[in-house]
Design a protein around this motif. Sequence first.
Motif, mmCIF file in Angstrom:
data_model
loop_
_atom_site.group_PDB
_atom_site.id
_atom_site.type_symbol
_atom_site.label_atom_id
_atom_site.label_comp_id
_atom_site.label_asym_id
_atom_site.label_seq_id
_atom_site.Cartn_x
_atom_site.Cartn_y
_atom_site.Cartn_z
ATOM 1 N N SER A 71 -2.492 9.340 0.988
ATOM 2 C CA SER A 71 -1.631 7.807 0.986
ATOM 3 C C SER A 71 -1.000 7.876 2.124
ATOM 4 O O SER A 71 -0.764 9.080 2.872
ATOM 5 N N LEU A 72 -0.514 6.731 2.605
ATOM 6 C CA LEU A 72 0.466 6.579 3.763
ATOM 7 C C LEU A 72 1.802 7.483 3.544
ATOM 8 O O LEU A 72 2.304 7.482 2.418
ATOM 9 N N GLN A 76 4.549 5.994 8.082
ATOM 10 C CA GLN A 76 3.472 4.959 8.451
ATOM 11 C C GLN A 76 3.473 3.809 7.698
ATOM 12 O O GLN A 76 3.253 2.834 8.367
ATOM 13 N N ALA A 77 3.890 3.794 6.376
ATOM 14 C CA ALA A 77 4.189 2.382 5.989
ATOM 15 C C ALA A 77 5.096 1.607 6.481
ATOM 16 O O ALA A 77 4.981 0.312 6.417
#
Length: 98
Positions: A71-72, A76-77
């Motif tokens: 996942s991020l 990054q999110a």
Amino acid sequence: MSEISAEQVAHLASLARIDLSTEEIESLTSELGQIVEAVAKVTEVAGPDVPATSHPLPLTNVFRPDTVVPSLTVEQALSGAPDRLGDKFKVAPILDEE
């Protein structure tokens, strides 16, 4: 002959706190009697060798298997966020509270 009596309809109406006139009680007694008779006919046909169904066509699960995938990261999110507060998105208050 109907399995539902006018007294039963009046009792159920009083339990549900529904004020029914005499004409409405008579009409509902007849209608409920017809429903009971229709259900009895279906019950006669549906024997132990007839499986119960909720849909006329067989349905299958269309979901994919639940698998863990990368996942991020937090960075990054939040990289495109206009504002952030630590590891969270920062948004304007909507209830005039802080």
